[in-house]
Design an enzyme around this catalytic site. Structure first.
Site, mmCIF file in Angstrom:
data_model
loop_
_atom_site.group_PDB
_atom_site.id
_atom_site.type_symbol
_atom_site.label_atom_id
_atom_site.label_comp_id
_atom_site.label_asym_id
_atom_site.label_seq_id
_atom_site.Cartn_x
_atom_site.Cartn_y
_atom_site.Cartn_z
ATOM 1 N N HIS A 1 79.347 -13.514 2.931
ATOM 2 C CA HIS A 1 79.960 -12.192 3.035
ATOM 3 C C HIS A 1 81.458 -12.247 3.310
ATOM 4 C CE1 HIS A 1 75.780 -10.937 2.870
ATOM 5 N NE2 HIS A 1 76.303 -9.909 2.235
ATOM 6 N N ASP B 1 71.115 -13.196 -3.640
ATOM 7 C CA ASP B 1 69.900 -13.496 -2.897
ATOM 8 C C ASP B 1 68.802 -14.031 -3.810
ATOM 9 O OD1 ASP B 1 70.334 -13.046 -0.120
ATOM 10 O OD2 ASP B 1 70.645 -10.939 -0.589
ATOM 11 N N CYS C 1 74.209 -6.843 -9.898
ATOM 12 C CA CYS C 1 75.331 -6.611 -8.988
ATOM 13 C C CYS C 1 75.644 -7.831 -8.119
ATOM 14 C CB CYS C 1 75.071 -5.389 -8.119
ATOM 15 S SG CYS C 1 73.639 -5.580 -7.071
HETATM 16 C C1 PEP Z 1 72.897 -9.916 -3.901
HETATM 17 O O1 PEP Z 1 72.099 -10.426 -3.125
HETATM 18 O O2 PEP Z 1 73.156 -10.384 -5.025
HETATM 19 C C2 PEP Z 1 73.616 -8.699 -3.514
HETATM 20 C C3 PEP Z 1 74.355 -8.041 -4.382
HETATM 21 O O3 PEP Z 1 73.532 -8.314 -2.215
HETATM 22 P P1 PEP Z 1 74.344 -8.986 -1.002
HETATM 23 O O4 PEP Z 1 75.296 -9.975 -1.587
HETATM 24 O O5 PEP Z 1 75.004 -7.883 -0.278
HETATM 25 O O6 PEP Z 1 73.237 -9.608 -0.217
HETATM 26 MG MG MG Z 2 71.462 -9.321 -1.411
#
Ligand code: PEP
Ligand code: MG
Length: 581
Positions: free
Chosen positions: A195, A461, A508
């Site tokens: 993050h 993820d 995404c």
């Molecule tokens: C993902 O897991 O690809 C996602 C877009 O969510 P985050 O990165 O916020 O876990």
């Molecule tokens: Mg995610």
């Protein structure tokens, strides 16, 4: 001072910056090993220790003055608690005693005494006392850094044009910085999809992560070059290197400017296949950037940052104002709000969240929301109310089975009924989507597709869980492979299953914004790609030079290969000339 020290890590956010480092280490310094000292060095170690205590006090006093100016009493209170620890005679004597009796260096003595203090506290089952261990950790790190000769000011304000250097930055740290004054981030820990990396890209500032010991090599005030494109950091560059990087920086910025002409052009392939290109955002301040790069909407609004770094949970009205602003500013383009994805590597300070052995597989995202239903309902009310002001969609993270999605819909229906009773307006036909980021939901995509209006694949993820690779662990980040045949097979089956049920599929995760994957995703028939706003124009440029039918042929062939390397070589060959270096 050594010149041209080269550190190699992972480029987490593109761009080149040259500026002064500011060390903000929040991680545990890794210079703790037993070091015995001779009889004559003992007094020197003791005086080093007292100096580190005085330095720490000075830094905290200065921070207190700053915080006082900002009128944040809670901040002052925390600093006072830390100062009290530094003034605790018993504690200080205890450390000095260990240096003398055991003939060990000051750092090791500090580590030992603090560890036993924390152990004692751990044994008391008083919640308030339990919290004190984090204060002790903080003080321990501060004293250790000072002992190592690293001046670490408390970050309440960052100077103009500073590059933040840290062992690790929690999302709460990054959210707390004044964005306008930070040039970039450099951290020892993390990976491309941690993050911190996502936050750096969101803030449009270069970042290099996974450098292992940058926070021990770099000192506050050092001149550093951060090359987020290539994942390198140069400490104290000589004149020639500086000149070379200044030129590269100019070229890169020129390249970025040249992409702006794609802003208003449609995102279609040469043969007219449309793939909508949307933006991922974390904070509402990014809306201008999203528009600047001509996004087709917001494909992922990560809302957890609205909960971080706050003393209390945000109220329904605060959330409503934020979502309303996004909906209004982007209308008629869509704003896809993702409900809170807390847990994993994102924590809320307002809540006591149990420590988990496996946080990524624990009580996070939708699981957390289905437990803390009132927090969830408040957020849903805010999103629904904002839907009256533009085109809002809702999506839910970490859905792993159909029951979970049905339970979410029951709650949503109930919240809608409640709003109707109160006479509040909202879009009763609001589209709802499931994120596909747990392999189980990918495998049952055909069943899940009947429950929702769209899918959004969270590859960060999905790949982590599918390949069993911790996305924030730099030791295994080399195994994180979007081109693994298992990933590509799963993507194909998700997209096909969704299309068979007549619903669109977005992506995404970070994979969506990587140029090399674009021909594959196009060939697989993806409907939307949502990415960091800075990647949008380059993706559009590439998309506009691709032929959809040719990409479907490439995709059909790539399923005959057995390894990611073979697939990468094949795709690179087939698309040579279309992709940037
Ligand atoms: C993902 O897991 O690809 C996602 C877009 O969510 P985050 O990165 O916020 O876990
Ligand atoms: Mg995610």
């Amino acid at each position: 001072m050594e010149e041209n020290v080269l550190l190699t890590g992972v480029g987490a956010s593109p761009g080149i910056i040259i500026g002064k480092a500011m060390l903000v280490d929040r991680g545990r310094p890794n210079f703790l090993h037993v070091r015995l000292v001779s009889e004559e060095d003992i007094e020197q170690q003791i005086s080093f220790f007292y100096k580190a205590i005085e330095d720490s006090k000075g830094q905290l006093e200065r921070a207190k003055q700053e915080v006082r100016k900002k009128d944040v009493p809670e901040g002052e209170y925390i600093i006072d608690t830390h100062l009290l620890i530094l003034q605790d005679k018993v504690l200080l004597n205890n450390i000095v005693g260990r240096i003398r009796d055991e003939k060990i260096d000051a750092a090791w003595a500090v580590g030992l005494v603090m560890a036993s203090l924390k152990k004692n506290i751990d044994e008391i089952s008083d919640e308030y006392m339990q919290e004190r261990t984090s204060d002790i950790d903080y003080i321990e790190q501060r004293v250790l850094m000072n002992l190592a000769g690293k001046t670490v000011e408390v970050v309440t304000r960052v100077g103009e044009n500073t590059i933040i250097v840290a062992n690790d930055l929690s999302p709460a740290d990054t959210a707390g910085f004044d964005v306008k004054t930070v040039l970039g981030f450099v951290t020892d820990c993390g990976g491309k999809t941690s993050h911190t990396a996502i936050m750096a890209r969101a803030l449009k500032i270069p970042a290099v992560v996974a450098l292992n010991d940058a926070s021990l090599t770099i000192n506050s005030g050092d001149l550093i070059i951060v090359d987020g494109n290539n994942g390198v950091v140069l400490v104290n560059p000589d004149a020639q290197t500086l000149l070379k990087y200044r030129q590269q920086k100019g070229k890169y910025e020129e390249f970025e400017r040249s992409l702006l002409r794609y802003k208003t052009l449609p995102s279609v392939s040469v043969d007219g296949f449309q793939v909508k290109l949307l933006a991922n955002i974390e904070i509402v301040e990014e809306l201008d950037t999203v528009q600047h790069y001509g996004a087709d909407g917001i494909g992922l609004f990560r809302t957890e940052f609205l909960y971080l770094n706050k003393q209390t949970l945000p109220s329904e009205d605060e959330l409503f104002q934020i979502f309303k602003r996004a909906a209004e500013q982007l209308a008629p383009k869509p704003v896809t709000v993702r409900t809170i994805d807390i847990g994993g590597d994102k924590f809320m300070s307002q809540l006591d969240m149990a420590e988990e052995m496996n946080p990524a597989m624990g009580l996070r995202a939708i699981r957390f929301c289905l437990k803390e239903i009132s927090i969830f309902r408040t957020q849903l009310r805010a999103i629904l109310r904002a839907s009256a002001f533009g085109k809002v969609k809702i999506m839910f993270p970490m859905i792993s089975c159909v029951q979970e999605m049905r339970r979410v819909k029951e709650i949503l229906d109930d919240v809608m009924a409640e709003l109707s009773r109160e006479g509040k307006v909202y879009d009763p036909y609001i589209e709802i989507g499931s994120m596909i980021e747990v392999p189980s939901s990918g495998i049952i995509a055909d069943l899940l597709a009947r429950e929702v209006n769209f899918f959004s694949i969270g590859t960060n993820d999905l790949i982590q869980y599918l390949l069993a690779i911790d996305r924030v662990n730099e030791q295994v980040s080399y195994l994180y492979e979007p081109l693994h045949p298992a990933v590509l097979r799963l993507l194909r089956s998700i997209i096909d299953a969704a299309h068979a049920q007549g619903i669109p599929v977005a992506m995404c995760g970070e994979m969506a914004g990587e140029p090399l994957y674009l021909p594959i995703l196009l060939g697989l028939g993806i409907d939307e790609l949502s990415m960091t706003p800075i990647a949008l124009l380059e993706s559009k440029k590439i998309l506009r030079s691709m032929d959809y039918r040719q990409c479907t042929r490439i995709v059909n062939k790539l399923f005959t290969f057995s390894t990611a390397d073979e697939i990468r070589a094949y795709v690179t060959r087939e698309t040579a000339g279309l992709l940037p270096d």
